[in-house]
Design a protein around this motif. Structure first.
Motif, short mmCIF file in Angstrom:
data_model
loop_
_atom_site.label_atom_id
_atom_site.label_comp_id
_atom_site.label_asym_id
_atom_site.label_seq_id
_atom_site.Cartn_x
_atom_site.Cartn_y
_atom_site.Cartn_z
N ASP A 45 -58.52 10.46 -51.30
CA ASP A 45 -58.74 9.03 -51.04
C ASP A 45 -58.78 8.25 -52.35
OD1 ASP A 45 -58.76 9.37 -48.31
OD2 ASP A 45 -60.94 9.58 -48.19
N GLY A 46 -57.91 8.61 -53.27
CA GLY A 46 -57.76 7.90 -54.53
C GLY A 46 -58.73 8.30 -55.62
N ALA B 28 -47.68 17.67 -53.53
CA ALA B 28 -47.90 17.47 -52.10
C ALA B 28 -48.80 16.26 -51.90
CB ALA B 28 -48.52 18.71 -51.46
N GLU B 29 -48.63 15.62 -50.76
CA GLU B 29 -49.49 14.49 -50.40
C GLU B 29 -49.58 14.44 -48.88
OE1 GLU B 29 -50.23 9.90 -51.81
OE2 GLU B 29 -48.16 10.65 -51.74
N SER B 30 -50.82 14.30 -48.37
CA SER B 30 -51.00 14.36 -46.93
C SER B 30 -52.24 13.58 -46.52
CB SER B 30 -51.14 15.82 -46.47
OG SER B 30 -51.32 15.90 -45.07
N ASP B 31 -52.16 12.95 -45.35
CA ASP B 31 -53.35 12.34 -44.75
C ASP B 31 -53.73 13.05 -43.45
OD1 ASP B 31 -51.34 11.52 -43.05
OD2 ASP B 31 -51.66 9.37 -43.34
N ARG B 32 -53.31 14.31 -43.36
CA ARG B 32 -53.65 15.14 -42.19
C ARG B 32 -53.96 16.57 -42.61
NH1 ARG B 32 -47.70 16.02 -39.41
NH2 ARG B 32 -46.55 16.17 -41.38
N PRO B 33 -54.77 16.74 -43.64
CA PRO B 33 -55.09 18.11 -44.08
C PRO B 33 -56.03 18.80 -43.11
CG PRO B 33 -56.47 16.57 -45.27
CD PRO B 33 -55.51 15.74 -44.44
N SER C 82 -58.78 16.63 -40.77
CA SER C 82 -59.26 15.47 -41.51
C SER C 82 -58.15 14.43 -41.64
CB SER C 82 -59.75 15.90 -42.91
OG SER C 82 -60.15 14.78 -43.67
N SER C 83 -58.55 13.18 -41.86
CA SER C 83 -57.59 12.11 -42.16
C SER C 83 -57.71 11.66 -43.61
CB SER C 83 -57.83 10.92 -41.22
OG SER C 83 -59.16 10.43 -41.36
N ARG C 84 -58.44 12.39 -44.43
CA ARG C 84 -58.52 12.04 -45.84
C ARG C 84 -57.14 12.21 -46.50
NH1 ARG C 84 -63.87 14.32 -48.83
NH2 ARG C 84 -64.71 15.52 -47.07
#
Length: 278
Positions: free
Chosen positions: A263-264, A174-179, A160-162
């Motif tokens: 996504d916020g 943690a923070e990721s845009d590739r989970p 995902s890109s969320r």
């Protein structure tokens, strides 16, 4: 009127349920084969969410006798989501939620008390249930650990890109845009598996190990910077089973105890047996 599939399945939770399997099932104790069957079934006692193997009486290859262990075990009800409490493997085999007779078997190691249960239900009249924890198991020639696999249970992993952000008491964990998002049947929330590079705090390994029948062996971590010294906060499957190769080496966190935004948008903490630290 349309019905929800998950609600339909949950409505049967209080019933004694079974499903025949075409797999050859073997139970072993050391080198001794205790049971060997091509006529086995999976059986869920009422309120149980995990099945056990059941085999015909004639496929048990060791002597069986009446047990004195009946009634010694107690139930450990747990809550998943907002529904009724259920019984997971923490309620041992010795607690039975349907009428029947506990039995023992004799092996070269001696008598194993209460590891067999014969339900009174006429649909299962020729079957006996076997304690999964008491034996080693093979489906065909492959070992099965944790518990028997449920044919109605799926685990799907999707990239995902969320953008996923996890915090604990205001500390960014943690923070990721590739989970990798893991969806598992009947669990109330998706699990986020993140690359280790996207974890923002040091992870300290603990001694905890668990085994999932679908994913494999998990090792656990604590986050000392957040005041969680020694408490399991995250886990990882270093060598997952072939069903879930995408999550190898990635890290998942107990979302039940963290503040999660996707996504916020904030996510409601799910209610599961892991909502409170062990």
């Amino acid at each position: 009127m349309a019905v929800s599939v998950s609600q339909t399945l949950m409505q049967g939770l209080g019933e004694l349920r079974f499903q025949p399997t075409a797999k050859r099932i073997r139970a072993l104790r050391g080198r001794a084969v205790v049971a060997d069957s091509t006529r086995a079934a999976l059986v869920w006692e009422p309120r149980r969410v995990v099945p056990v193997y059941a085999v015909p009486l004639t496929d048990v290859l060791v002597p069986m006798t009446a047990s004195s262990a009946a009634g010694e075990a107690t139930e450990v009800p747990v809550r998943i989501g907002d529904g009724e409490t259920v019984l997971d493997p923490r309620t041992g085999f010795g607690f039975h939620s349907c009428p029947g007779r506990a039995m023992s078997i004799e092996t070269g190691e001696g008598v194993l008390d209460g590891v067999v249960f014969r339900p009174d239900d006429p649909e299962l009249a020729d079957l006996v249930l076997l304690d999964f924890a008491a034996f080693d198991w093979l489906e065909e020639d492959e070992p099965i650990r944790g518990h028997p696999r449920d044919p109605f249970h799926r685990v799907d992993v999707r990239r995902s890109s969320r953008r996923v952000r996890l915090e604990l008491d205001g500390l960014l964990i943690a923070e990721s845009d590739r989970p990798s998002m893991l969806f598992e049947t009947m669990l109330p929330s998706v699990r986020f598996y993140l690359p280790r590079e996207d974890v923002r705090v040091p992870l300290t390994p603990t001694e905890t190990r668990t085994w999932c029948a679908y994913k494999g062996e998990a090792s656990y971590f604590t986050v000392e910077r957040a005041g969680e010294r020694g408490v399991d906060v995250a886990w990882s499957y270093e060598r997952p089973l072939p069903d879930c190769p995408q999550i190898a080496g990635q890290v998942a966190f107990f979302q039940e105890r963290l503040d999660v935004t996707v996504d916020g948008a904030p996510w409601v903490r799910p209610r599961t047996p892991w909502s409170e630290p062990a």
